[in-house]
Write a protein that holds these residues in place. Structure first.
Motif, PDB file in Angstrom:
ATOM      1  N   GLU A  72       0.610  -1.265  -0.053  1.00  0.00           N
ATOM      2  CA  GLU A  72      -0.111  -0.446  -0.145  1.00  0.00           C
ATOM      3  C   GLU A  72       1.156   1.272   0.424  1.00  0.00           C
ATOM      4  OE1 GLU A  72      -3.547  -1.718   3.313  1.00  0.00           O
ATOM      5  OE2 GLU A  72      -1.717  -0.930   3.706  1.00  0.00           O
ATOM      6  N   PHE A  73       0.787   1.846  -1.162  1.00  0.00           N
ATOM      7  CA  PHE A  73       1.281   3.637  -1.174  1.00  0.00           C
ATOM      8  C   PHE A  73       0.492   4.588  -0.136  1.00  0.00           C
ATOM      9  CE2 PHE A  73       3.153  -0.108  -3.424  1.00  0.00           C
ATOM     10  CZ  PHE A  73       4.994   0.471  -3.986  1.00  0.00           C
ATOM     11  N   MET A  74       1.484   5.056  -0.335  1.00  0.00           N
ATOM     12  CA  MET A  74       1.022   6.770   0.196  1.00  0.00           C
ATOM     13  C   MET A  74       1.787   7.841   0.035  1.00  0.00           C
ATOM     14  SD  MET A  74      -1.429   6.077   2.446  1.00  0.00           S
ATOM     15  CE  MET A  74      -1.465   7.120   3.438  1.00  0.00           C
ATOM     16  N   LEU A  75       1.057   9.313  -0.183  1.00  0.00           N
ATOM     17  CA  LEU A  75       1.899  10.507  -0.509  1.00  0.00           C
ATOM     18  C   LEU A  75       2.065  11.042   0.395  1.00  0.00           C
ATOM     19  CD1 LEU A  75       3.323  11.668  -3.557  1.00  0.00           C
ATOM     20  CD2 LEU A  75       1.580  12.770  -4.285  1.00  0.00           C
ATOM     21  N   GLY A  76       2.734  11.818   0.280  1.00  0.00           N
ATOM     22  CA  GLY A  76       2.994  13.222   1.367  1.00  0.00           C
ATOM     23  C   GLY A  76       4.074  13.942   1.115  1.00  0.00           C
ATOM     24  N   GLY A  77       4.125  14.900   2.204  1.00  0.00           N
ATOM     25  CA  GLY A  77       5.483  16.258   0.851  1.00  0.00           C
ATOM     26  C   GLY A  77       4.958  17.276   1.904  1.00  0.00           C
ATOM     27  N   SER A  78       5.944  18.313   1.267  1.00  0.00           N
ATOM     28  CA  SER A  78       6.240  19.663   1.552  1.00  0.00           C
ATOM     29  C   SER A  78       6.338  20.623   0.528  1.00  0.00           C
ATOM     30  CB  SER A  78       7.308  19.997   2.426  1.00  0.00           C
ATOM     31  OG  SER A  78       8.336  19.748   2.386  1.00  0.00           O
ATOM     32  N   ILE A  79       5.982  22.036   0.823  1.00  0.00           N
ATOM     33  CA  ILE A  79       6.218  22.653  -0.775  1.00  0.00           C
ATOM     34  C   ILE A  79       7.052  23.735   0.207  1.00  0.00           C
ATOM     35  CG2 ILE A  79       3.831  23.836  -0.705  1.00  0.00           C
ATOM     36  CD1 ILE A  79       3.738  24.371  -3.562  1.00  0.00           C
ATOM     37  N   ILE A  80       7.735  25.101  -0.267  1.00  0.00           N
ATOM     38  CA  ILE A  80       8.417  26.383  -0.654  1.00  0.00           C
ATOM     39  C   ILE A  80       7.203  27.005  -1.266  1.00  0.00           C
ATOM     40  CG2 ILE A  80      10.110  26.998   0.330  1.00  0.00           C
ATOM     41  CD1 ILE A  80      11.481  24.539   1.386  1.00  0.00           C
ATOM     42  N   VAL A  81       7.032  28.376  -1.213  1.00  0.00           N
ATOM     43  CA  VAL A  81       6.772  29.190  -1.593  1.00  0.00           C
ATOM     44  C   VAL A  81       7.744  30.460  -1.549  1.00  0.00           C
ATOM     45  CG1 VAL A  81       5.233  30.365  -3.073  1.00  0.00           C
ATOM     46  CG2 VAL A  81       4.570  28.038  -2.140  1.00  0.00           C
ATOM     47  N   SER A  82       8.558  30.723  -2.357  1.00  0.00           N
ATOM     48  CA  SER A  82       9.162  32.453  -2.248  1.00  0.00           C
ATOM     49  C   SER A  82       8.025  33.341  -2.392  1.00  0.00           C
ATOM     50  CB  SER A  82      10.299  32.297  -3.891  1.00  0.00           C
ATOM     51  OG  SER A  82       9.534  32.775  -4.887  1.00  0.00           O
ATOM     52  N   GLU A  83       8.304  34.438  -1.842  1.00  0.00           N
ATOM     53  CA  GLU A  83       8.019  35.377  -1.453  1.00  0.00           C
ATOM     54  C   GLU A  83       7.388  36.227  -3.179  1.00  0.00           C
ATOM     55  OE1 GLU A  83       8.516  39.774   0.552  1.00  0.00           O
ATOM     56  OE2 GLU A  83       9.775  38.925  -0.047  1.00  0.00           O
ATOM     57  N   PRO A 121      -2.992  24.753   4.762  1.00  0.00           N
ATOM     58  CA  PRO A 121      -2.428  26.828   4.854  1.00  0.00           C
ATOM     59  C   PRO A 121      -1.029  26.566   4.688  1.00  0.00           C
ATOM     60  CG  PRO A 121      -4.666  26.093   5.490  1.00  0.00           C
ATOM     61  CD  PRO A 121      -3.970  25.060   5.568  1.00  0.00           C
ATOM     62  N   LEU A 122      -0.902  27.777   3.687  1.00  0.00           N
ATOM     63  CA  LEU A 122       0.820  27.829   3.458  1.00  0.00           C
ATOM     64  C   LEU A 122       0.844  29.207   4.863  1.00  0.00           C
ATOM     65  CD1 LEU A 122       0.852  29.250  -0.035  1.00  0.00           C
ATOM     66  CD2 LEU A 122       2.083  27.338   0.821  1.00  0.00           C
ATOM     67  N   SER A 123       1.779  28.993   5.241  1.00  0.00           N
ATOM     68  CA  SER A 123       1.968  29.953   6.251  1.00  0.00           C
ATOM     69  C   SER A 123       3.110  30.738   6.284  1.00  0.00           C
ATOM     70  CB  SER A 123       2.327  28.763   7.758  1.00  0.00           C
ATOM     71  OG  SER A 123       3.333  27.956   7.428  1.00  0.00           O
ATOM     72  N   ARG A 124       3.314  31.687   6.811  1.00  0.00           N
ATOM     73  CA  ARG A 124       4.705  32.580   6.188  1.00  0.00           C
ATOM     74  C   ARG A 124       5.941  32.838   7.242  1.00  0.00           C
ATOM     75  NH1 ARG A 124       3.462  37.969   2.156  1.00  0.00           N
ATOM     76  NH2 ARG A 124       5.577  37.270   2.021  1.00  0.00           N
ATOM     77  N   ASN A 125       7.304  32.694   6.695  1.00  0.00           N
ATOM     78  CA  ASN A 125       8.189  32.980   7.958  1.00  0.00           C
ATOM     79  C   ASN A 125       8.260  34.178   7.410  1.00  0.00           C
ATOM     80  OD1 ASN A 125       9.815  32.626   9.172  1.00  0.00           O
ATOM     81  ND2 ASN A 125      10.871  30.996   8.286  1.00  0.00           N
ATOM     82  N   LEU A 126       8.121  34.923   7.911  1.00  0.00           N
ATOM     83  CA  LEU A 126       7.613  36.752   8.016  1.00  0.00           C
ATOM     84  C   LEU A 126       9.509  37.443   8.846  1.00  0.00           C
ATOM     85  CD1 LEU A 126       4.955  38.114   8.861  1.00  0.00           C
ATOM     86  CD2 LEU A 126       5.507  38.006   6.362  1.00  0.00           C
ATOM     87  N   ALA A 127      10.347  36.080   9.699  1.00  0.00           N
ATOM     88  CA  ALA A 127      11.408  36.651  10.303  1.00  0.00           C
ATOM     89  C   ALA A 127      12.108  36.555   9.731  1.00  0.00           C
ATOM     90  CB  ALA A 127      11.359  35.738  11.285  1.00  0.00           C
ATOM     91  N   SER A 128      12.282  35.312   8.260  1.00  0.00           N
ATOM     92  CA  SER A 128      13.678  35.355   8.072  1.00  0.00           C
ATOM     93  C   SER A 128      13.742  36.416   6.485  1.00  0.00           C
ATOM     94  CB  SER A 128      13.363  33.618   6.900  1.00  0.00           C
ATOM     95  OG  SER A 128      11.756  33.730   5.937  1.00  0.00           O
ATOM     96  N   LYS A 131      11.501  36.058   3.733  1.00  0.00           N
ATOM     97  CA  LYS A 131      10.627  36.067   3.609  1.00  0.00           C
ATOM     98  C   LYS A 131       9.184  34.622   2.530  1.00  0.00           C
ATOM     99  CE  LYS A 131      10.039  40.419   5.354  1.00  0.00           C
ATOM    100  NZ  LYS A 131      11.158  40.930   5.067  1.00  0.00           N
ATOM    101  N   SER A 132      10.102  33.432   2.955  1.00  0.00           N
ATOM    102  CA  SER A 132       9.013  32.610   1.699  1.00  0.00           C
ATOM    103  C   SER A 132       8.363  32.062   2.525  1.00  0.00           C
ATOM    104  CB  SER A 132      10.076  31.308   1.591  1.00  0.00           C
ATOM    105  OG  SER A 132      10.346  30.789   2.852  1.00  0.00           O
ATOM    106  N   ALA A 133       7.253  30.940   2.048  1.00  0.00           N
ATOM    107  CA  ALA A 133       5.718  30.778   2.431  1.00  0.00           C
ATOM    108  C   ALA A 133       6.006  29.172   2.988  1.00  0.00           C
ATOM    109  CB  ALA A 133       4.720  30.701   1.949  1.00  0.00           C
ATOM    110  N   TYR A 134       4.784  28.155   3.920  1.00  0.00           N
ATOM    111  CA  TYR A 134       6.390  26.460   3.271  1.00  0.00           C
ATOM    112  C   TYR A 134       4.658  26.602   4.179  1.00  0.00           C
ATOM    113  CZ  TYR A 134       7.450  21.981   5.568  1.00  0.00           C
ATOM    114  OH  TYR A 134       7.915  20.471   6.368  1.00  0.00           O
ATOM    115  N   ALA A 135       3.810  24.815   3.764  1.00  0.00           N
ATOM    116  CA  ALA A 135       2.831  24.039   3.833  1.00  0.00           C
ATOM    117  C   ALA A 135       3.295  22.892   3.890  1.00  0.00           C
ATOM    118  CB  ALA A 135       1.811  24.671   2.572  1.00  0.00           C
TER     119      ALA A 135
END
Length: 322
Positions: A72-83, A121-128, A131-135
């Motif tokens: 049985e196969f599962m798919l997951g992961g993450s995404i980084i979106v630039s400002e 939902p994307l969460s923005r890393n304003l401290a970096s 200022k990229s977003a991650y989800a």
């Protein structure tokens, strides 16, 4: 010694040689509790994996494909979106989506069903600084080409092109991500193999093969097959040969009885160890081998018990000891 006893003895000797040989092979293949090397069950395709994508502020999609012993196969992961991408497509208001477009798995067959993967939902890393977003991607099962019932010779294929997009009214806007990585982290019993073109992925002898089928897949496309490790197949063989031991005892004993119970218990334990408990009475090919072993041991035991009972009755009638 009769010819039958000689054949039975030779068979038992060969069985013990194979059992010990398989045991030594598995012992040598053991690497800290793993079958083979530490990276034999992992692979990747697409953009090389990078740990500094977040700090560099690049757009990057990382997909992780995992599986279990049952296939049985599962798919997951993450995404980084630039400002820049976040502001350009106004992803604060527009929900980012992901679809997986399957690659053709057979000549003349074009898949039409797309798999939708939900993105949290994307969460923005304003401290970096960037200022990229991650989800994270919501983990979900994926449908692969292959049959688990062929265990332990089951193989699976999966090929797709991931596309990120958002909806603007009734219009679908696709985003172009250059950095897309698929990381395959398979179960200890599997080996993933990347396929580089359509001919390797489909793996069929067909007159419909064209020159363009030998062209390599694009950087955003990923195709791979998953096969059982040779060491795991040896483990299955070893466990199956262990079942033969009660069968040999049945032929050697004049009045077998406990061997049938031993066969039932060993087959139940081995079946549970290899493929787990039965779900919705789904039968694997190996289950028919288990059934044949049970029937054979039971048949021989019953025939010998009937013959022993006949000898007792004759001895009782004649008044002699049998």
């Amino acid at each position: 010694m009769t010819v039958g006893k000689k054949i039975l003895g030779l068979t038992a000797f060969l069985l013990m040689l194979v059992l010990w040989g398989s045991y030594v092979y598995i012992f040598q293949e053991n690497r800290s509790g793993q079958l083979g090397g530490a990276f034999d069950s992992t692979a990747w395709c697409g953009t090389p994996p990078s740990a500094d994508a977040l700090s560099l502020g690049k757009d990057q999609l990382t997909l992780r494909v995992t599986n279990n012993l049952r296939g049985e196969f599962m798919l997951g992961g993450s995404i980084i979106v630039s400002e820049r991408t976040f502001n350009r497509y106004d992803l604060g208001r527009n929900q980012l989506r992901l679809r997986l477009e399957p690659l053709p798995w057979s000549y003349g067959a074009m898949p039409v069903l797309l798999e939708q993967v939900a993105i949290k939902p994307l969460s923005r890393n304003l401290a970096s600084d960037n200022k990229s977003a991650y989800a994270e991607l919501e983990s979900r099962p994926i449908s692969v080409q292959g049959r688990a019932t062929e265990f332990p010779f089951d193989t699976y294929r999966y090929g797709y092109k991931p596309v990120l997009y958002y909806l603007k009214g009734n219009e679908r806007i696709d985003l172009r991500f250059k950095h897309i990585t698929t990381v395959m982290e398979m179960s200890n019993t599997f080996t993933p193999i990347q396929k580089y073109n359509r001919v390797e992925y489909i793996n069929e002898k067909n007159s419909m093969v064209r020159d363009e089928d030998y062209k390599p897949y694009a950087a955003q496309e990923c195709a791979f097959s998953v096969e059982r490790k040779g060491s795991f197949k040896v483990i299955v063989l070893l466990l199956l040969l262990v079942i033969c031991l009660p069968l040999l005892h049945v032929f050697y004993r004049d009045e077998p009885g406990i061997d049938f119970l031993a066969t039932l218990v060993s087959i139940g334990a081995i079946r549970l160890l290899l493929v787990g408990p039965m779900h919705d009475f789904q039968l694997y090919n190996i289950d028919f081998l288990f059934g044949a072993a049970i029937l054979l041991v039971g048949t021989v035991s019953l025939i010998k018990a009937m013959r022993a009972n006949s000898r007792r009755e004759l001895a009782a009638k004649s008044g002699s000891s049998w």
